[in-house]
Scaffold this motif. Structure first.
Motif, PDB file in Angstrom:
ATOM      1  N   PRO A   2      -2.939  -4.292   7.909  1.00 46.11           N
ATOM      2  CA  PRO A   2      -2.895  -5.643   7.360  1.00 46.11           C
ATOM      3  C   PRO A   2      -2.051  -5.664   6.088  1.00 46.11           C
ATOM      4  O   PRO A   2      -2.130  -4.736   5.272  1.00 46.11           O
ATOM      5  N   GLU A   4      -2.349  -7.166   3.443  1.00 46.04           N
ATOM      6  CA  GLU A   4      -3.132  -7.120   2.186  1.00 46.04           C
ATOM      7  C   GLU A   4      -3.336  -5.683   1.723  1.00 46.04           C
ATOM      8  O   GLU A   4      -3.629  -5.431   0.552  1.00 46.04           O
ATOM      9  N   ASN A   5      -3.246  -4.746   2.637  1.00 44.38           N
ATOM     10  CA  ASN A   5      -3.469  -3.347   2.269  1.00 44.38           C
ATOM     11  C   ASN A   5      -2.189  -2.595   1.912  1.00 44.38           C
ATOM     12  O   ASN A   5      -2.212  -1.381   1.723  1.00 44.38           O
ATOM     13  N   ARG A   7       1.133  -1.936  -0.534  1.00 42.07           N
ATOM     14  CA  ARG A   7       1.780  -2.161  -1.829  1.00 42.07           C
ATOM     15  C   ARG A   7       3.137  -1.474  -1.776  1.00 42.07           C
ATOM     16  O   ARG A   7       3.207  -0.255  -1.569  1.00 42.07           O
ATOM     17  N   PRO A 161       1.289  -7.498  -6.229  1.00 41.99           N
ATOM     18  CA  PRO A 161       0.856  -8.274  -5.065  1.00 41.99           C
ATOM     19  C   PRO A 161       1.259  -7.596  -3.754  1.00 41.99           C
ATOM     20  O   PRO A 161       2.233  -6.839  -3.719  1.00 41.99           O
ATOM     21  N   HIS A 162       0.506  -7.873  -2.712  1.00 41.15           N
ATOM     22  CA  HIS A 162       0.889  -7.336  -1.409  1.00 41.15           C
ATOM     23  C   HIS A 162       2.042  -8.171  -0.861  1.00 41.15           C
ATOM     24  O   HIS A 162       2.237  -9.329  -1.269  1.00 41.15           O
ATOM     25  N   THR A 164       4.121 -10.673   1.511  1.00 37.76           N
ATOM     26  CA  THR A 164       3.556 -11.899   2.076  1.00 37.76           C
ATOM     27  C   THR A 164       4.202 -12.334   3.386  1.00 37.76           C
ATOM     28  O   THR A 164       4.103 -13.485   3.772  1.00 37.76           O
TER      29      THR A 164
END
Ligand code: GTP
Length: 592
Positions: A2, A4-5, A7, A161-162, A164
């Motif tokens: 995902p 969100e995980n 960086r 932030p991850h 997008t």
């Protein structure tokens, strides 16, 4: 994975401030490499295994600012690493602005706190005052011992932030680095902004329109690990059927053949800024050198190559480089890897001619400089490329550095104290002044303590002229140079002297040879602008004592010999037959 995980971040720092060491520690902490193995400097090793050019690129050298900015564009954040003993250096400042302008989250970190000379407080203050970054909880680490390195990743997770991107949108892949591998061809590093890229997919380059098929794809872990696909938010390697590095345009966008997308902003084609003629010392080596240059450029996308013919040096090439370091590396590789012996002419930056009808043209070679009648009738002005130079140095060297910048036609734009001891200055300066050993001069005036960086500032009108070197009234094309008018008399005199002077130098400096003997007649060296001579040096004729062997008596024989010698002189002068060996050019040009 995902998004969100994920960086995506980079480490920016001055040379030797510890990027590779920190990267190794982070790879260990994440279990990517095993800390018990002697994996010291895994990243460095990988880069060395690639190509030497890439190693320099990885160091973020100023020649490669565009490429550094593209690498940053593949990230959402960056760690700004500063050596606690050395403090801020110019490269860190320049790279900070690259990251800042791309709106990356920036995490400052102080490294090498284990060193006795570490001055954490001072360096923290420098970071705070120069970048206005919050340093209240700044990580104070030793990448070497591992101290506090574990504090970095939680910070990265929280502050950066991850990505997008959207997996369901059309593919948008961003190429930010590449290298040439002898076995598989060009390997690209890409960030997948949107969509998904899989093995077997057919993709198109937004810049060139060329089509490719993905043969292998995966992540760097830290070596290539095939995964079969990469999705939005991921960064990895892509191998498709690219034959030469020149096809992998850094900053280019790729999409699926049937679903074109708007390319990402910020793309610029490779823009060589320093041009020089390259000629074989031994003209018989032309073909061999031609092959070597072709091979070298196969894995260096940023050089431009054109054939060039010089009356003095024969056939060669005009090669464009990103900067002088790039040029030095190229020459070194030619000599070391391809066993070539070459003459490189005085480097020239691209000057611009603005015509009355509004058209413009770049000139990259003194031979393209307009003739005087063209100047008066067709041309409005000449322009030269400018850069903004950032210099950081300890206070005690500032006076001498300001003199240097002034003598290089620099105009001071900024003067500030980083802290009580160090000063940061900014100058606008012609690029031409930087490419002629500015760096060496700066280092020697500051005992090595000054650091500098520069960035493009566009073109500015300039009073530039072409200086010719004439030997017995004949211009020698390989020694012509484009200069600012204010420098003509000093450089003109200096060159004429240097060409004449073969005694003060250790080597037989510029030995004007006629066959293998010293010249039998006068040689006049002049530097000139158009018809106006700037400086003149004369190498007197060596009167060979041809009569020495005649013992008195035979006057007729003596007369005959003297007559012959005179005639010889006349003949030589008439033909203007001065034979300048290639070696003489090599000596003159390589020691200027
Ligand atoms: P370039 O790739 O040349 O730009 O250098 P770099 O920024 O990657 O630095 P690198 O990691 O190669 O470290 C440079 C030198 O500093 C090496 O000799 C490291 O061992 C040393 N070094 C790195 N971190 C530390 C540290 O925390 N403490 C001490 N004492 N030395 C360190």
């Amino acid at each position: 994975i995902p998004a969100e995980n994920i960086r995506n971040f980079s480490i920016i720092a001055h040379v030797d401030h510890g990027k590779s060491t920190l990267a190794d520690r982070l790879l260990e902490l994440t279990g990517t490499i095993n800390s018990h193995h002697s994996h010291s400097q895994v990243l460095d090793k990988l880069t060395v295994e690639r190509e030497r050019g890439i190693t320099i690129k990885a160091q973020g050298h100023v020649d490669f600012n565009y490429e550094v900015s593209r690498s940053l564009a593949a990230c959402q954040g960056t760690i700004l690493l500063v050596d606690a003993a050395q403090g801020l250096q110019a490269q860190t400042v320049a790279n900070f602005w690259l990251a800042y302008n791309q709106e990356l989250s920036i995490i400052p970190v102080v490294n090498k706190v284990d060193l006795p000379a570490a001055d954490v407080e001072r360096v923290t203050k420098q970071i705070q005052s120069t970048f206005e970054l919050d340093t209240t909880n700044i990580a104070l680490i030793s990448a070497k011992t591992g101290l506090n390195v574990d504090k970095i990743l939680p910070n990265v997770i929280e502050k950066i932030p991850h990505p997008t991107g959207d997996v369901n949108e059309s593919l948008k892949a961003f190429l930010f680095d590449s290298w040439y591998d002898t076995y598989v061809g060009v390997v690209c590093l890409m960030a997948i902004v949107n969509g998904k890229l899989q093995k077997g997919d057919k993709i198109v380059s937004a810049h060139s329109g060329n089509k490719y098929e993905v043969a292998d794809i995966g992540i760097m872990h830290p070596e290539q690990v095939p995964t079969g696909y990469l999705h939005a938010g991921q960064v990895g390697y892509v191998i498709c059927n690219m034959k030469a590095a020149a096809e992998a345009h850094i900053g280019d966008t790729f999409y699926h053949i049937k679903s074109p997308v708007d390319p990402l902003p910020g793309f610029e084609p490779a823009k060589p800024m320093v041009f020089a003629g390259i000629f074989p010392i031994d003209t018989n080596e032309f073909n061999k050198l031609d092959e070597s240059i072709a091979k070298l450029t196969l894995n260096d996308a940023s050089v431009s190559v054109q054939k060039e013919t010089s009356t003095a040096l024969g056939q060669g090439w005009r090669i464009g480089f990103l900067g002088t370091l790039h040029m030095d590396v190229f020459q070194q590789r030619l000599e070391e890897e391809y066993d070539a012996n070459v003459i490189i002419t005085q480097p020239t930056v691209p000057y611009k001619i603005i015509y009355r009808d509004g058209a413009s043209k770049l000139i990259r070679n003194p031979s393209e400089f307009p003739e005087s009648n063209e100047m008066t009738h067709k041309i409005i002005e000449l322009q030269e490329p400018m850069v903004m130079v950032t210099v950081i140095a300890p206070e005690e060297y500032i006076g001498s550095i300001m003199d240097l910048c002034g003598s290089r036609r620099g105009e001071q734009l900024e003067y500030n104290y980083l802290d009580e001891l160090r000063v940061i200055m900014r100058y606008s300066m012609p690029l031409a002044e930087i490419v002629t050993d500015f760096h060496d001069d700066l280092k020697s005036r500051s005992s090595g303590y000054a650091s500098f960086d520069y960035e493009d500032m566009g073109y500015q009108p300039s009073d530039i002229v072409k200086m010719n070197v004439l030997i017995n009234k004949k211009p020698v094309d390989a020694l012509a140079a484009i200069l600012h008018r204010s420098q003509v008399s000093s450089i003109g005199r200096e060159w004429a002297k240097k060409l004449n002077n073969n005694k003060t130098k250790t080597k037989n400096y510029f030995y004007l040879k006629i066959s293998s003997k010293r010249q039998l007649y006068e040689v006049v060296i002049q530097t000139a602008i158009g018809g106006k001579v700037v400086a003149r040096e004369t190498i007197p004729a060596m009167r060979k004592n041809v009569t020495a062997k005649c013992y008195g008596g035979d006057v007729t024989r003596k007369m005959k010999l003297l007559e012959k010698q005179k005639e010889g002189k006349k003949k030589m002068k008439m033909i203007g037959n001065i034979e300048l060996p290639q070696k003489a050019f090599y000596d003159f040009l390589s020691k200027r």
